[in-house]
Design a protein around this motif. Structure first.
Motif, PDB file in Angstrom:
ATOM      1  N   ARG A  66       0.845  -1.229   0.056  1.00  0.00           N
ATOM      2  CA  ARG A  66       0.183  -0.082  -0.010  1.00  0.00           C
ATOM      3  C   ARG A  66       0.935   1.277   0.027  1.00  0.00           C
TER       4      ARG A  66
ATOM      5  N   ASP B  37       0.598   3.826  -3.286  1.00  0.00           N
ATOM      6  CA  ASP B  37       0.170   5.280  -3.057  1.00  0.00           C
ATOM      7  C   ASP B  37       0.931   6.401  -3.162  1.00  0.00           C
TER       8      ASP B  37
ATOM      9  N   LYS C 208      -5.117   5.551  -9.935  1.00  0.00           N
ATOM     10  CA  LYS C 208      -5.787   5.851  -8.309  1.00  0.00           C
ATOM     11  C   LYS C 208      -5.720   4.396  -7.756  1.00  0.00           C
ATOM     12  N   ASN C 209      -5.234   4.193  -6.492  1.00  0.00           N
ATOM     13  CA  ASN C 209      -5.870   3.106  -5.774  1.00  0.00           C
ATOM     14  C   ASN C 209      -7.061   3.226  -4.759  1.00  0.00           C
TER      15      ASN C 209
END
Length: 234
Positions: free
Chosen positions: A156, A160, A168-169
């Motif tokens: 993550r 990010d 986009k996550n």
């Protein structure tokens, strides 16, 4: 069939019970983003028949230009002899890589791409994301949706940091929120969907995509052709 005996050069704890194993990369070895490989413990191929319980099909987590090969997986697995043996390996130990191939390569056909993965399935998506960040040719944008009820999302922080107007996550810990995000994605322009997860997860998502008129040709899963057809036609 070419086999590569590769030495472990690093082991990183990603989250609880999830590790990334890094292996040395031979100069002549290359692969496409989204590739998979078979990994066997030393000795799996000794004897008349290979020891299938010592072999696993796994995604390659890295790009060739990172100059190392990596796999990310949950270990140990009490019912998996392969994973139990993997959890015992240390830096300097070796395993065998063979049958490297790809069914998940980025399709640069002027469509957005939606990556959908469950848990550690993000390992398949990482090289696809990095490939897109390095070269966005003929992909209008890319969304990465990862669902993990544990709330411990692998990669993550790294992913990010790469987010921008074209990438986009979505890190999601509930099915309700996931279905809402999926529904929103299907209202956008015609997109390609890449799916990684359990059989039940993949079947569920395919049914939802098909119910919203997503074409079979716009759904990509990491399965052999005969199994893929069964998933897509059920």
């Amino acid at each position: 069939m070419e086999k590569y005996t590769l030495k472990i050069i690093d082991i990183i704890d990603e989250t609880d019970n999830t590790k990334t194993y890094f292996f040395e990369k031979p100069e002549n070895l290359t692969w496409e983003p989204g590739s998979h490989t078979h990994i066997g413990h030393i000795g799996f191929d000794i004897g008349d028949q290979p020891r299938k319980e010592w072999v696993r099909h796994m995604s390659i987590t890295t790009l060739p230009e990172e100059n190392k090969i990596a796999i990310t997986t949950r270990v140990p697995g009490s019912k998996s002899e392969f994973k139990n043996k993997l959890s015992e390996l240390k830096i300097g130990d070796e395993v065998v890589f063979f049958k490297i191939g790809s069914r998940m390569g980025l399709r640069r056909i002027n469509k957005p791409i939606i990556l959908i993965s469950m848990g550690v399935g993000i390992a398949t998506m990482r090289p696809l994301i990095l490939s897109f960040i390095n070269d966005k040719t003929n992909i209008s944008y890319l969304s990465n949706i990862n669902i993990d009820s544990s709330d411990k999302f692998v990669f993550r922080n790294q992913l990010d940091r790469l987010a921008d107007e074209n990438y986009k996550n979505f890190w999601i810990n509930s099915r309700k929120e996931f279905y809402e995000i999926l529904s929103q994605s299907m209202k956008s322009e015609d997109a390609m969907y890449y799916l990684v997860g359990s059989d039940a997860f993949i079947k569920d998502i395919i049914q939802r995509l098909r119910a919203n008129n997503v074409k079979i040709d716009d759904i990509v899963i990491d399965r052999k052709d005969e199994r893929k057809q069964k998933f897509l036609e059920d």
